[in-house]
Design a protein around this motif. Structure first.
Motif, PDB file in Angstrom:
ATOM      1  N   LYS A 104       0.844  -1.195   0.000  1.00  0.00           N
ATOM      2  CA  LYS A 104       0.000   0.000   0.000  1.00  0.00           C
ATOM      3  C   LYS A 104       0.882   1.249   0.000  1.00  0.00           C
ATOM      4  N   SER A 105       0.787   2.014  -1.062  1.00  0.00           N
ATOM      5  CA  SER A 105       1.730   3.120  -1.276  1.00  0.00           C
ATOM      6  C   SER A 105       1.469   4.333  -0.404  1.00  0.00           C
ATOM      7  N   THR A 106       0.248   4.483   0.111  1.00  0.00           N
ATOM      8  CA  THR A 106      -0.099   5.703   0.848  1.00  0.00           C
ATOM      9  C   THR A 106       0.245   5.631   2.325  1.00  0.00           C
ATOM     10  N   GLN A 107       0.855   4.557   2.772  1.00  0.00           N
ATOM     11  CA  GLN A 107       1.201   4.406   4.188  1.00  0.00           C
ATOM     12  C   GLN A 107       2.520   5.100   4.520  1.00  0.00           C
ATOM     13  N   ARG A 108       2.744   5.259   5.826  1.00  0.00           N
ATOM     14  CA  ARG A 108       4.054   5.722   6.283  1.00  0.00           C
ATOM     15  C   ARG A 108       5.081   4.616   6.037  1.00  0.00           C
ATOM     16  N   LEU A 109       6.336   5.027   5.972  1.00  0.00           N
ATOM     17  CA  LEU A 109       7.410   4.095   5.644  1.00  0.00           C
ATOM     18  C   LEU A 109       7.466   2.926   6.625  1.00  0.00           C
ATOM     19  N   GLU A 110       7.300   3.211   7.920  1.00  0.00           N
ATOM     20  CA  GLU A 110       7.400   2.149   8.920  1.00  0.00           C
ATOM     21  C   GLU A 110       6.265   1.133   8.781  1.00  0.00           C
ATOM     22  N   GLU A 111       5.087   1.593   8.331  1.00  0.00           N
ATOM     23  CA  GLU A 111       3.980   0.671   8.119  1.00  0.00           C
ATOM     24  C   GLU A 111       4.245  -0.233   6.917  1.00  0.00           C
ATOM     25  N   ILE A 112       4.872   0.315   5.893  1.00  0.00           N
ATOM     26  CA  ILE A 112       5.217  -0.481   4.714  1.00  0.00           C
ATOM     27  C   ILE A 112       6.244  -1.551   5.080  1.00  0.00           C
ATOM     28  N   VAL A 113       7.175  -1.205   5.956  1.00  0.00           N
ATOM     29  CA  VAL A 113       8.179  -2.180   6.407  1.00  0.00           C
ATOM     30  C   VAL A 113       7.490  -3.392   7.031  1.00  0.00           C
ATOM     31  N   LEU A 114       6.514  -3.135   7.903  1.00  0.00           N
ATOM     32  CA  LEU A 114       5.810  -4.244   8.562  1.00  0.00           C
ATOM     33  C   LEU A 114       4.943  -5.016   7.575  1.00  0.00           C
ATOM     34  N   ASP A 115       4.336  -4.308   6.626  1.00  0.00           N
ATOM     35  CA  ASP A 115       3.541  -5.003   5.600  1.00  0.00           C
ATOM     36  C   ASP A 115       4.420  -5.932   4.766  1.00  0.00           C
ATOM     37  N   LEU A 116       5.615  -5.463   4.422  1.00  0.00           N
ATOM     38  CA  LEU A 116       6.504  -6.304   3.626  1.00  0.00           C
ATOM     39  C   LEU A 116       6.912  -7.548   4.407  1.00  0.00           C
ATOM     40  N   ALA A 117       7.202  -7.392   5.696  1.00  0.00           N
ATOM     41  CA  ALA A 117       7.529  -8.556   6.528  1.00  0.00           C
ATOM     42  C   ALA A 117       6.395  -9.563   6.493  1.00  0.00           C
ATOM     43  N   HIS A 118       5.171  -9.065   6.615  1.00  0.00           N
ATOM     44  CA  HIS A 118       3.982  -9.916   6.591  1.00  0.00           C
ATOM     45  C   HIS A 118       3.850 -10.634   5.242  1.00  0.00           C
ATOM     46  N   GLU A 119       3.940  -9.878   4.156  1.00  0.00           N
ATOM     47  CA  GLU A 119       3.690 -10.453   2.837  1.00  0.00           C
ATOM     48  C   GLU A 119       4.788 -11.413   2.382  1.00  0.00           C
ATOM     49  N   LEU A 120       6.008 -11.221   2.847  1.00  0.00           N
ATOM     50  CA  LEU A 120       7.078 -12.144   2.460  1.00  0.00           C
ATOM     51  C   LEU A 120       6.842 -13.543   3.024  1.00  0.00           C
ATOM     52  N   ILE A 121       6.147 -13.637   4.157  1.00  0.00           N
ATOM     53  CA  ILE A 121       5.782 -14.951   4.690  1.00  0.00           C
ATOM     54  C   ILE A 121       4.866 -15.664   3.707  1.00  0.00           C
ATOM     55  N   HIS A 122       3.861 -14.962   3.211  1.00  0.00           N
ATOM     56  CA  HIS A 122       2.949 -15.551   2.222  1.00  0.00           C
ATOM     57  C   HIS A 122       3.684 -15.890   0.926  1.00  0.00           C
TER      58      HIS A 122
END
Length: 292
Positions: A104-122
């Motif tokens: 999600k491009s509209t998030q803050r950088l730190e939120e994107i970091v956590l999203d990427l951690a989540h999605e890499l598991i999938h």
């Protein structure tokens, strides 16, 4: 009141005998932003492990090449395309699985970091089910997507572990999305699992849809939902049930088209393997496509 956490889930598309390209190259400013996400995630031991696992999974020579599998979008999720190449004469099928991570491009950088951690598991997990399995049920699909290897529980636990490790450098708001699952500075998987099964008004419908298989979900609760799918905009069991129905419809359409091809090729003297393949397709249609 605790804020509901909206997390993208693993969405599967089925295709037959065609190729889909990876996401287009990111613009330079987007590439710079993604590089910053990689750098921050890599400062966490768990995050560094995820990045290295992704490189190994896709057989990449550098972290920079990961950007080929990532794109910006309106929500964070992991999409997989299963492409089947089938030779009707021999009955031999080859499968290709292509994965793209959206952030999600509209998030803050730190939120994107956590999203990427989540999605890499999938993204790096092998699927725990076969979409063309005649025995696959909605309950099996939903259970695997939530509790299986690479499922939602594991993804949230790893995401929150990264959040804990990066807490000294991330804003406190980012750790807040994981606070309900942290006790004594550790992420508690059982608390995550419980929240995935809080489905509110969807409870009775899900019990009906799962039938006797509802016994797979002892934690299913009519309590107010806390976790929502960012793509289905509903609690995960409900969103995943809809995803299973859409996946089944696609698999049934593909299988019916294949049945026509196999029926025609079976009349050919060179069709050595088409008979056995025809039986498999018929079995799938009989078991999974009754209402299609």
């Amino acid at each position: 009141m605790k804020r509901g956490l909206s997390i993208g889930f693993f969405f599967v598309m089925l295709c037959s005998s065609r190729w889909l390209s990876h996401a287009e190259a990111l613009p330079r400013e987007s590439s710079d932003r993604l590089r910053a996400v990689f750098q921050i995630l890599g400062r966490s031991p768990s995050g560094r492990e995820l990045l290295e696992a992704a490189q190994d999974h896709w057989k990449l020579s550098s972290e920079k090449e990961l950007s080929r599998f990532i794109k910006w979008d309106r929500s964070s999720r992991t999409d997989a395309v299963l492409i089947r190449h089938f030779n009707p004469s021999s009955g031999v099928e080859e499968r290709e699985r292509q994965v793209t991570v959206s952030l999600k491009s509209t998030q803050r950088l730190e939120e994107i970091v956590l999203d990427l951690a989540h999605e890499l598991i999938h993204a790096t997990a092998q699927p725990a089910w076969d979409p063309y399995d005649p025995q696959l049920s909605a309950a099996q699909y939903v259970h695997a997507a939530i509790e299986g290897k690479g499922g939602e529980v594991e993804a949230v636990v790893r995401e929150c572990q990264v959040a804990l490790e990066l807490a000294p450098i991330l804003k406190s708001e980012s750790l807040g999305r994981c606070e309900p699952y942290i006790e004594d500075e550790a992420v508690v998987a059982s608390l995550v699992r419980q929240d995935f099964y809080r489905v509110g008004s969807w409870h009775s419908k899900l019990l009906k849809e799962f039938g006797k298989d509802h016994e797979r979900f002892p934690l299913l609760s009519a309590k107010a939902p806390r976790l929502y799918s960012s793509t289905g905009h509903s609690p995960y069991p409900a969103a995943l049930l809809q995803e299973f129905q859409e996946l089944t419809a696609s698999a049934c359409e593909n299988s019916k088209n294949r049945l026509k091809t196999l029926s025609a090729s079976r009349r050919s003297p060179s069709a050595e393997g088409s008979g056995q393949s025809l039986e498999k397709v018929q079995d799938f249609i009989e078991r999974r496509c009754r209402s299609e």
